[in-house]
Motif scaffolding. Sequence first.
Motif, PDB file in Angstrom:
ATOM      1  N   ARG A  79       0.957  -1.193  -0.053  1.00  8.47           N
ATOM      2  CA  ARG A  79      -0.126  -0.010  -0.062  1.00  8.47           C
ATOM      3  C   ARG A  79       0.803   1.002  -0.129  1.00  8.47           C
ATOM      4  N   VAL A  80       1.940   1.377   0.729  1.00 12.90           N
ATOM      5  CA  VAL A  80       2.699   2.189   0.710  1.00 12.90           C
ATOM      6  C   VAL A  80       3.522   2.459  -0.595  1.00 12.90           C
ATOM      7  N   ILE A  81       3.982   1.525  -1.230  1.00 10.18           N
ATOM      8  CA  ILE A  81       4.758   1.752  -2.449  1.00 10.18           C
ATOM      9  C   ILE A  81       3.713   1.875  -3.688  1.00 10.18           C
ATOM     10  N   TYR A  82       2.723   1.200  -3.772  1.00  8.15           N
ATOM     11  CA  TYR A  82       1.664   1.326  -4.873  1.00  8.15           C
ATOM     12  C   TYR A  82       0.852   2.398  -4.636  1.00  8.15           C
ATOM     13  N   PHE A  83       0.701   3.068  -3.402  1.00 11.85           N
ATOM     14  CA  PHE A  83      -0.384   4.347  -3.342  1.00 11.85           C
ATOM     15  C   PHE A  83       0.735   5.451  -3.316  1.00 11.85           C
ATOM     16  N   GLY A  84       1.427   5.421  -2.217  1.00  6.92           N
ATOM     17  CA  GLY A  84       2.370   6.559  -1.914  1.00  6.92           C
ATOM     18  C   GLY A  84       3.114   7.232  -2.788  1.00  6.92           C
ATOM     19  N   LEU A  85       4.089   6.302  -3.629  1.00  9.07           N
ATOM     20  CA  LEU A  85       4.884   6.932  -4.674  1.00  9.07           C
ATOM     21  C   LEU A  85       4.131   7.426  -5.967  1.00  9.07           C
ATOM     22  N   PRO A  86       3.135   6.904  -6.474  1.00 10.91           N
ATOM     23  CA  PRO A  86       2.720   7.261  -7.606  1.00 10.91           C
ATOM     24  C   PRO A  86       1.812   8.613  -7.295  1.00 10.91           C
ATOM     25  N   LEU A  87       0.792   8.586  -6.190  1.00 14.13           N
ATOM     26  CA  LEU A  87      -0.062   9.731  -5.865  1.00 14.13           C
ATOM     27  C   LEU A  87       0.735  10.851  -5.415  1.00 14.13           C
ATOM     28  N   SER A  88       2.026  10.683  -4.781  1.00 10.57           N
ATOM     29  CA  SER A  88       2.635  11.646  -4.397  1.00 10.57           C
ATOM     30  C   SER A  88       3.213  12.447  -5.652  1.00 10.57           C
ATOM     31  N   MET A  89       3.735  11.651  -6.674  1.00  9.65           N
ATOM     32  CA  MET A  89       4.010  12.411  -7.686  1.00  9.65           C
ATOM     33  C   MET A  89       2.786  13.214  -8.390  1.00  9.65           C
ATOM     34  N   VAL A  90       1.819  12.612  -8.438  1.00 14.13           N
ATOM     35  CA  VAL A  90       0.730  13.405  -9.134  1.00 14.13           C
ATOM     36  C   VAL A  90       0.385  14.627  -8.324  1.00 14.13           C
ATOM     37  N   ALA A  91       0.310  14.388  -6.833  1.00 14.99           N
ATOM     38  CA  ALA A  91       0.332  15.536  -6.024  1.00 14.99           C
ATOM     39  C   ALA A  91       1.475  16.685  -6.169  1.00 14.99           C
ATOM     40  N   ALA A  92       2.452  16.155  -6.232  1.00 15.90           N
ATOM     41  CA  ALA A  92       3.627  17.121  -6.543  1.00 15.90           C
ATOM     42  C   ALA A  92       3.338  17.871  -7.600  1.00 15.90           C
ATOM     43  N   ALA A  93       3.095  17.363  -9.031  1.00 17.20           N
ATOM     44  CA  ALA A  93       2.738  17.963 -10.090  1.00 17.20           C
ATOM     45  C   ALA A  93       1.590  18.783  -9.966  1.00 17.20           C
ATOM     46  N   LEU A  94       0.581  18.418  -9.196  1.00 18.53           N
ATOM     47  CA  LEU A  94      -0.467  19.657  -9.116  1.00 18.53           C
ATOM     48  C   LEU A  94      -0.079  20.810  -8.380  1.00 18.53           C
ATOM     49  N   LEU A  95       0.683  20.497  -7.161  1.00 17.39           N
ATOM     50  CA  LEU A  95       1.124  21.730  -6.348  1.00 17.39           C
ATOM     51  C   LEU A  95       2.076  22.478  -7.362  1.00 17.39           C
ATOM     52  N   ILE A  96       2.876  21.883  -7.841  1.00 14.85           N
ATOM     53  CA  ILE A  96       3.892  22.728  -8.851  1.00 14.85           C
ATOM     54  C   ILE A  96       3.382  23.592  -9.975  1.00 14.85           C
ATOM     55  N   ALA A  97       2.146  22.955 -10.323  1.00 18.72           N
ATOM     56  CA  ALA A  97       1.378  23.666 -11.228  1.00 18.72           C
ATOM     57  C   ALA A  97       0.713  25.066 -10.747  1.00 18.72           C
ATOM     58  N   LEU A  98       0.239  24.723  -9.464  1.00 22.71           N
ATOM     59  CA  LEU A  98      -0.276  25.635  -8.657  1.00 22.71           C
ATOM     60  C   LEU A  98       0.899  26.893  -8.378  1.00 22.71           C
ATOM     61  N   GLY A  99       2.065  26.341  -8.242  1.00 25.42           N
ATOM     62  CA  GLY A  99       3.175  27.283  -8.076  1.00 25.42           C
ATOM     63  C   GLY A  99       3.463  28.216  -9.091  1.00 25.42           C
ATOM     64  N   ILE A 100       3.414  27.442 -10.456  1.00 27.54           N
ATOM     65  CA  ILE A 100       3.754  28.105 -11.665  1.00 27.54           C
ATOM     66  C   ILE A 100       2.462  29.447 -11.946  1.00 27.54           C
ATOM     67  N   ALA A 101       1.246  28.978 -11.494  1.00 25.28           N
ATOM     68  CA  ALA A 101       0.025  30.025 -11.541  1.00 25.28           C
ATOM     69  C   ALA A 101       0.289  31.220 -10.605  1.00 25.28           C
ATOM     70  N   ASP A 102       0.918  30.701  -9.579  1.00 25.68           N
ATOM     71  CA  ASP A 102       0.984  31.612  -8.489  1.00 25.68           C
ATOM     72  C   ASP A 102       1.991  32.929  -8.969  1.00 25.68           C
ATOM     73  N   ARG A 103       3.244  32.297  -9.383  1.00 28.35           N
ATOM     74  CA  ARG A 103       4.166  33.057 -10.171  1.00 28.35           C
ATOM     75  C   ARG A 103       3.795  33.857 -11.147  1.00 28.35           C
ATOM     76  N   LEU A 104       2.772  33.403 -12.091  1.00 23.73           N
ATOM     77  CA  LEU A 104       2.652  34.186 -13.564  1.00 23.73           C
ATOM     78  C   LEU A 104       1.501  35.333 -12.639  1.00 23.73           C
ATOM     79  N   ARG A 105       0.867  34.781 -11.951  1.00 22.25           N
ATOM     80  CA  ARG A 105      -0.157  36.121 -11.170  1.00 22.25           C
ATOM     81  C   ARG A 105       0.779  37.007 -10.721  1.00 22.25           C
ATOM     82  N   ASP A 106       1.653  36.766  -9.834  1.00 19.07           N
ATOM     83  CA  ASP A 106       2.587  37.789  -9.367  1.00 19.07           C
ATOM     84  C   ASP A 106       3.379  38.631 -10.423  1.00 19.07           C
ATOM     85  N   GLN A 107       3.627  37.960 -11.651  1.00 22.57           N
ATOM     86  CA  GLN A 107       4.249  38.796 -12.638  1.00 22.57           C
ATOM     87  C   GLN A 107       3.219  39.484 -13.384  1.00 22.57           C
TER      88      GLN A 107
END
Length: 582
Positions: free
Chosen positions: A377-405
């Motif tokens: 459960r840690v391997i098959y849930f944690g790693l793949p979903l953490s990658m997707v969550a990281a991609a989502l959070l970083i996309a929000l970070g890009i949007a935040d930076r573009l908004r500041d610009q």
Amino acid sequence: MSSFRDGVRAAAFQCILGLITCCVGLGAGTAVAASFHSHVHDAPDIQTLDSSVSDATISEVTTGSLDTRFTGASFKEPVSRGDAFWLRLSSHEDFSNRVIPVLIVHAGMLHQVQVYAAGTGNPLPPAGRIPEFAGARDTAFLLPAAQGAAAGTGAGSGTVYVRIAPPGAGFGVPRFSISTLDEFVAEGASRARMITLAFGALAAMAVASLLIWIVLAERAFILYFTLFMLQALYVAYFSGQGFEWPWLSAAAPLTHYTWNVLSALSGAAACLFVRDIADLRRFLPRSYTVFGWLAGAFVLLTFANLIKLIGYEDLVNNFGNVLFLGSAVYTLVVAFVAWRRGSRSAGWFLVAWTLLEAFTIATTVRLLLNTGEEHDRVIYFGLPLSMVAAALLIALGIADRLRDQRRALTEAERHAQIDSLTGVLNRRSLIERLDAACLRARARGLPISLLFIDLDHFKEINDSFGHPAGDACLSAIIAPIQAELRQSDVIGRYGGEEFVVILSSADTAAAHPIAQRILERVASVRVEGFGPPIALTCSIGVATSDMLGVWGEHLIAQADAAVYAAKRSGRNRVQVAVPMAA
């Protein structure tokens, strides 16, 4: 300006896309969790054939003539490189309540595993395979328990012989368990579904970023695409699922070289990406340079994998482990410092990177422990979903930076359009607004009016009270003027003590009363703080398109001429411009 709006919308689209895929993945993940929780394997008794018996034939082993040479010693040490070996597995469990019992062998992906029932020389057919993380594979073999019990042979006790031949490379201790075919197939489908969803989410967000980059040419988007497309391929190959898919299966002979290379390239892409999203060139210029060197080190590590082929595997692995660990810690520290110094996008990256590294470390520990299925459960849930969550959070970070610009650009544009003393439009912006208003009015068949306002005796105020008093008088008349304007009306400073008001959709009958009320409000203003209170008056010229038949700056010229007529008539009055006689 519009490109920044498009960038924010594009990043928001990525976030929505990732969120939808995450929700779908979590729904599927619930089913996987239920499967793992209910699936408990039974471990058979294991005996190993004495290593001194080096020339045992299949018939000798399977007929039981060498059973006395099998020892019951615990099977815990890794297998020697390149050595084939025999195991004797037995279970006294009653298989009558199992629909189709299977023996599950957990071993390396490229290792040859053959299972023989007691008393036969023919290998049992594999019923299915499930790819595992780090180049392992679960293979299910059909057990002839029911037939053996009916015939009265040894197979009825669940005894089988297993021959494992590593292809020239050693591997850790294999694991064995007994389950049913339907549970095995369901588990394999659930695992494949989870990895496929994670791969699809990462690839979809990466491709969306690439398409946005083609339109906006913003470097963050191409770096985002590179990083998370590599992450998508990494999770596909590291989980083993990628070796089962069309096209990607071509990398099967490379096994661990595949995800090692992808991991190194991901490290290089992450170094370049963190420099950009955290704006290190501005906040931490030295760290910006360090990450450039780290990216080069990861590229070097990518090519260093070739050295493993000539016997330097331990050296390359140790170098890679130190590089990954050091860069991961350094990235967290730098992102935290950049966030503390004002980079909001670095804060988003910090959260995403912490989440991803936490599950990466947890997965590594689980694989090193290698103690059984309860860690899936840690391997098959944690790693793949953490990658997707990281991609989502970083996309929000890009949007935040573009908004500041965009906000900074909007603020700069606003300052470029505004008169710094009075806070109204400057002359250039005023004329641009007038031209746009005239185009709209002419297209709709509506009139437009101008008020040209000139403060009376302004030179005398400056000479008598000083220029600070003159500036205070200019600022003091803005609020009274704006109090008589509609939301659609515009005021700007035309020059010196002259102001122009644009009255949209107003004819002469509507413009004259507005000008008269402004005149009265200005006359009531008193400016204090420079000696005796300063009383103000103004002269206003009114020019309207419905009466004059002119537009744009021609209206300004007509209103200016009307102001001079008002001043010649004694000041503090409104003068409407009239058509000149032909």
